[in-house]
Write a protein that holds these residues in place. Structure first.
Motif, short mmCIF file in Angstrom:
data_model
loop_
_atom_site.label_atom_id
_atom_site.label_comp_id
_atom_site.label_asym_id
_atom_site.label_seq_id
_atom_site.Cartn_x
_atom_site.Cartn_y
_atom_site.Cartn_z
N ALA A 259 0.85 -1.18 0.00
CA ALA A 259 0.00 0.00 0.00
C ALA A 259 0.88 1.23 0.00
N ALA A 260 0.23 2.40 -0.16
CA ALA A 260 0.99 3.64 -0.20
C ALA A 260 1.73 3.83 1.11
N GLY A 261 3.02 4.04 1.04
CA GLY A 261 3.82 4.23 2.23
C GLY A 261 4.24 2.94 2.89
N GLY A 262 3.82 1.78 2.36
CA GLY A 262 4.17 0.51 2.97
C GLY A 262 5.49 -0.01 2.48
N LEU A 263 5.87 -1.17 3.00
CA LEU A 263 7.13 -1.79 2.60
C LEU A 263 6.98 -2.43 1.24
N GLU A 264 7.99 -2.28 0.41
CA GLU A 264 7.99 -2.89 -0.90
C GLU A 264 9.32 -3.58 -1.14
N SER A 265 9.28 -4.67 -1.88
CA SER A 265 10.50 -5.41 -2.17
C SER A 265 11.35 -4.65 -3.18
N ALA A 266 12.66 -4.65 -2.93
CA ALA A 266 13.60 -4.02 -3.87
C ALA A 266 14.11 -5.02 -4.89
N GLY A 267 13.56 -6.21 -4.88
CA GLY A 267 14.00 -7.23 -5.81
C GLY A 267 15.11 -8.08 -5.22
N GLU A 268 15.57 -9.02 -5.98
CA GLU A 268 16.61 -9.91 -5.51
C GLU A 268 17.95 -9.18 -5.42
N ALA A 269 18.67 -9.47 -4.34
CA ALA A 269 19.99 -8.88 -4.19
C ALA A 269 20.95 -9.52 -5.18
N PRO A 270 21.80 -8.70 -5.82
CA PRO A 270 22.75 -9.27 -6.78
C PRO A 270 23.74 -10.19 -6.09
N SER A 271 24.01 -11.31 -6.71
CA SER A 271 24.95 -12.26 -6.13
C SER A 271 26.38 -11.82 -6.40
N ALA A 272 27.27 -12.15 -5.49
CA ALA A 272 28.68 -11.77 -5.64
C ALA A 272 29.31 -12.57 -6.78
N VAL A 273 30.12 -11.88 -7.57
CA VAL A 273 30.79 -12.51 -8.70
C VAL A 273 32.29 -12.47 -8.44
N GLU A 274 32.91 -13.63 -8.38
CA GLU A 274 34.34 -13.67 -8.14
C GLU A 274 35.10 -13.30 -9.40
N PRO A 275 36.32 -12.75 -9.24
CA PRO A 275 37.09 -12.35 -10.42
C PRO A 275 37.38 -13.54 -11.33
N ALA A 276 37.32 -13.30 -12.62
CA ALA A 276 37.61 -14.35 -13.60
C ALA A 276 38.98 -14.07 -14.20
N ARG A 277 39.85 -15.03 -14.15
CA ARG A 277 41.20 -14.86 -14.67
C ARG A 277 41.23 -15.09 -16.17
N LEU A 278 41.84 -14.15 -16.89
CA LEU A 278 41.99 -14.29 -18.33
C LEU A 278 43.31 -14.99 -18.64
N TRP A 279 43.30 -15.79 -19.69
CA TRP A 279 44.48 -16.55 -20.12
C TRP A 279 45.12 -17.28 -18.93
N PRO A 280 44.40 -18.18 -18.32
CA PRO A 280 44.92 -18.85 -17.11
C PRO A 280 46.16 -19.70 -17.37
N ASP A 281 46.41 -20.08 -18.63
CA ASP A 281 47.58 -20.91 -18.92
C ASP A 281 48.85 -20.08 -19.13
N LEU A 282 48.70 -18.73 -19.11
CA LEU A 282 49.86 -17.88 -19.32
C LEU A 282 50.76 -17.94 -18.08
#
Length: 264
Positions: free
Chosen positions: A27-50
């Protein structure tokens, strides 16, 4: 009121408040969901064989220190030192790892050696004293002017009556500033409207000042530029004030326009 009645009344009030809160969701002035919280993303290593590098390709002089010969510091008080004498003695100092980056131009070296006989040409600036290491004692910070508006910045630490250079760098600086126990050098960038900022901080393990942060940022607006942008032009000021002279000039210009440069 008896304690058990107080408890029951408190429970009833809590229940009513909870029902009101639940019924008000959405309702007006009531609590509303902000949606799902973004999940943490770990760093991705590029060219891992280098294969990782094990040594720096260039020696930038980071972490180099040098004992200043012939300088004694009574009571480890750097304020008792002569900045010119320190700078002159520093010309003979040798670092454990000689990168060559602490060397000064030949012309600047000649000026430093002649500071006593030609003080007007002496490139050593006034000293500053700050506690850069956090040990409660001040360090000595010196600036040396060089050609092409460059500046050498050096910091010295006293310990056991001896003097050690713990920082040596040079650049074409906009300014040198102190932020807490850090020294910050601002330098112009080739990108218009941007500048480099390098923060030098004391590193206990290395026993030296290291460039712990080096970044390129938008340059702050100069006050003069901001004032010019905000100040109205003479024509707009005249229109805004509605002065009689401005109105007369406008009407005469409309009635008798001057010929253009091409005769049309």
């Amino acid at each position: 009121m008896r304690p058990d009645r107080v408890r029951r009344l408190a429970c009833a009030v809590t229940a009513v408040a909870a029902l009101a809160l639940l019924s008000g969701c959405g309702a007006a002035g009531g609590l509303e969901s902000a949606g799902e919280a973004p999940s943490a993303v770990e760093p991705a290593r590029l060219w891992p064989d280098l294969p990782p590098a094990s040594a720096a390709p260039y020696d930038y002089g980071e972490g180099e220190t040098a004992r200043i010969p012939g300088i004694r510091v009574p009571g480890d008080d750097v304020r008792r030192l002569d900045p010119v004498a320190v700078t002159q003695a520093g010309l003979k100092a040798r670092t454990a790892r000689d990168s060559g980056l602490d060397e000064l131009p030949d012309g600047t070296v000649r000026q430093i050696r002649a500071c006593r006989t030609a003080p007007d040409d002496c490139p050593v600036l006034d000293p500053y004293y700050f506690d850069l290491t956090g040990d409660g004692r001040d360090e000595l910070v010196l600036g040396i002017r060089m050609p092409e508006r460059q500046l050498a910045v050096r910091a010295y630490r006293a310990e056991g009556g001896e003097l050690t250079r713990i920082m040596s760098t040079s650049d074409a600086v906009i300014s040198v500033e102190r932020a807490g126990r850090d020294l910050v050098l601002r330098a112009p960038s080739v990108i218009s409207g941007y500048e480099y900022r390098t923060a030098w901080s004391w590193d206990e393990r290395q026993q030296a000042m290291l460039a712990t942060r080096d970044e390129i940022l938008r340059a702050p607006e100069r006050r003069g530029d901001t004032d010019r942008d905000r100040s109205p032009s003479p024509s707009s000021s005249a229109s805004a004030t509605g002065s009689p002279s401005a109105s007369a000039n406008d009407s005469s210009a409309s009635a008798d326009p001057s010929p253009s440069s091409d005769g049309r």
